[in-house]
Design a protein around this motif. Structure first.
Motif, mmCIF file in Angstrom:
data_model
loop_
_atom_site.group_PDB
_atom_site.id
_atom_site.type_symbol
_atom_site.label_atom_id
_atom_site.label_comp_id
_atom_site.label_asym_id
_atom_site.label_seq_id
_atom_site.Cartn_x
_atom_site.Cartn_y
_atom_site.Cartn_z
ATOM 1 N N ARG A 164 27.915 38.814 46.843
ATOM 2 C CA ARG A 164 27.749 40.218 47.223
ATOM 3 C C ARG A 164 29.093 40.908 47.391
ATOM 4 N NH1 ARG A 164 23.361 40.260 51.835
ATOM 5 N NH2 ARG A 164 21.597 39.972 50.469
ATOM 6 N N LYS A 165 30.009 40.202 48.042
ATOM 7 C CA LYS A 165 31.344 40.760 48.274
ATOM 8 C C LYS A 165 32.043 41.026 46.935
ATOM 9 C CE LYS A 165 35.633 39.882 50.762
ATOM 10 N NZ LYS A 165 36.383 38.926 51.567
ATOM 11 N N SER A 166 31.952 40.082 46.014
ATOM 12 C CA SER A 166 32.570 40.252 44.697
ATOM 13 C C SER A 166 31.942 41.431 43.959
ATOM 14 C CB SER A 166 32.392 38.996 43.853
ATOM 15 O OG SER A 166 33.065 37.911 44.433
ATOM 16 N N ARG A 167 30.634 41.554 44.023
ATOM 17 C CA ARG A 167 29.948 42.650 43.341
ATOM 18 C C ARG A 167 30.349 43.993 43.946
ATOM 19 N NH1 ARG A 167 23.627 42.875 43.693
ATOM 20 N NH2 ARG A 167 24.319 42.948 45.830
ATOM 21 N N ARG A 168 30.444 44.040 45.285
ATOM 22 C CA ARG A 168 30.852 45.272 45.955
ATOM 23 C C ARG A 168 32.268 45.682 45.550
ATOM 24 N NH1 ARG A 168 30.891 44.209 51.655
ATOM 25 N NH2 ARG A 168 29.207 42.826 51.162
ATOM 26 N N GLN A 169 33.164 44.690 45.444
ATOM 27 C CA GLN A 169 34.538 44.991 45.034
ATOM 28 C C GLN A 169 34.576 45.530 43.603
ATOM 29 O OE1 GLN A 169 36.418 41.220 45.812
ATOM 30 N NE2 GLN A 169 37.142 41.867 47.817
ATOM 31 N N ARG A 170 33.782 44.950 42.711
ATOM 32 C CA ARG A 170 33.718 45.447 41.329
ATOM 33 C C ARG A 170 33.182 46.873 41.289
ATOM 34 N NH1 ARG A 170 31.720 40.277 40.277
ATOM 35 N NH2 ARG A 170 29.605 41.079 40.160
ATOM 36 N N GLN A 171 32.153 47.158 42.087
ATOM 37 C CA GLN A 171 31.576 48.499 42.116
ATOM 38 C C GLN A 171 32.589 49.526 42.620
ATOM 39 O OE1 GLN A 171 28.096 47.807 44.521
ATOM 40 N NE2 GLN A 171 26.773 47.468 42.744
ATOM 41 N N LYS A 172 33.379 49.160 43.636
ATOM 42 C CA LYS A 172 34.405 50.066 44.148
ATOM 43 C C LYS A 172 35.465 50.340 43.091
ATOM 44 C CE LYS A 172 34.058 48.953 49.063
ATOM 45 N NZ LYS A 172 34.756 48.340 50.205
ATOM 46 N N LEU A 173 35.873 49.298 42.376
ATOM 47 C CA LEU A 173 36.885 49.460 41.331
ATOM 48 C C LEU A 173 36.377 50.392 40.229
ATOM 49 C CD1 LEU A 173 39.609 48.687 40.108
ATOM 50 C CD2 LEU A 173 38.484 46.718 39.059
ATOM 51 N N THR B 267 36.523 58.087 39.005
ATOM 52 C CA THR B 267 37.121 59.246 39.669
ATOM 53 C C THR B 267 38.474 59.580 39.063
ATOM 54 O OG1 THR B 267 35.986 58.646 41.721
ATOM 55 C CG2 THR B 267 37.846 60.169 41.909
ATOM 56 N N ALA B 268 39.277 58.563 38.775
ATOM 57 C CA ALA B 268 40.588 58.796 38.167
ATOM 58 C C ALA B 268 40.443 59.463 36.798
ATOM 59 C CB ALA B 268 41.342 57.478 38.043
ATOM 60 N N LYS B 269 39.462 59.050 36.012
ATOM 61 C CA LYS B 269 39.229 59.673 34.699
ATOM 62 C C LYS B 269 38.827 61.133 34.846
ATOM 63 C CE LYS B 269 37.912 55.562 32.080
ATOM 64 N NZ LYS B 269 36.825 54.869 31.381
ATOM 65 N N LYS B 270 37.971 61.425 35.838
ATOM 66 C CA LYS B 270 37.541 62.809 36.068
ATOM 67 C C LYS B 270 38.741 63.677 36.446
ATOM 68 C CE LYS B 270 32.793 61.965 37.591
ATOM 69 N NZ LYS B 270 31.879 62.024 38.745
ATOM 70 N N TRP B 271 39.591 63.178 37.356
ATOM 71 C CA TRP B 271 40.766 63.941 37.783
ATOM 72 C C TRP B 271 41.728 64.168 36.623
ATOM 73 C CZ3 TRP B 271 42.266 61.414 43.105
ATOM 74 C CH2 TRP B 271 41.350 61.810 44.072
#
Length: 122
Positions: A90-99, A105-109
């Protein structure tokens, strides 16, 4: 629990006729095999722990347990291990989702900045 535990037991028939080759889960032989493997383990970590008496106390504690207690501890250990594995996943999946969210967001900006730069330059 007698009927339930009987339903959980199974064995795998070996191709050889040697009774030692039959593997079994949920039976007394599998628990005894595990307990024997603890007694005969020859790792250096165990030797260090032996000198403090902790392993000997643990071995004695396991030997004094009833069959039902051994099963309870084994099942508890498996449940704890499964919980740790699931938590880690779960922790690994959450980290991937945040990345992925940060990259999005960086692409949108970047796209907004490019549009703004084009507007200023024109």
């Amino acid at each position: 629990m007698g009927q339930r535990s009987a339903a959980l037991r199974f064995s795998v028939k070996s191709l050889s006729d040697d009774p030692e080759e039959v593997s079994c889960y949920g039976g007394k032989s599998s628990v005894d095999y595990i307990a024997d493997s603890w007694r005969t383990s020859g790792s250096k970590v165990q030797e260090k722990a032996d000198s403090s008496g902790l392993v000997e106390d643990f071995k004695q504690w396991v030997e004094d347990m009833t069959f039902k207690e051994r099963i309870s501890w084994a099942v508890g250990g498996m449940v704890l291990t499964a919980g740790l594995v699931l938590t880690s996943q779960r922790k690994s999946r959450r980290q991937r989702q945040k990345l992925v969210a940060l990259q999005r967001t960086a692409k949108k900006w970047e796209a907004k900045r490019e549009v703004k730069d084009d507007y200023i330059l024109s």
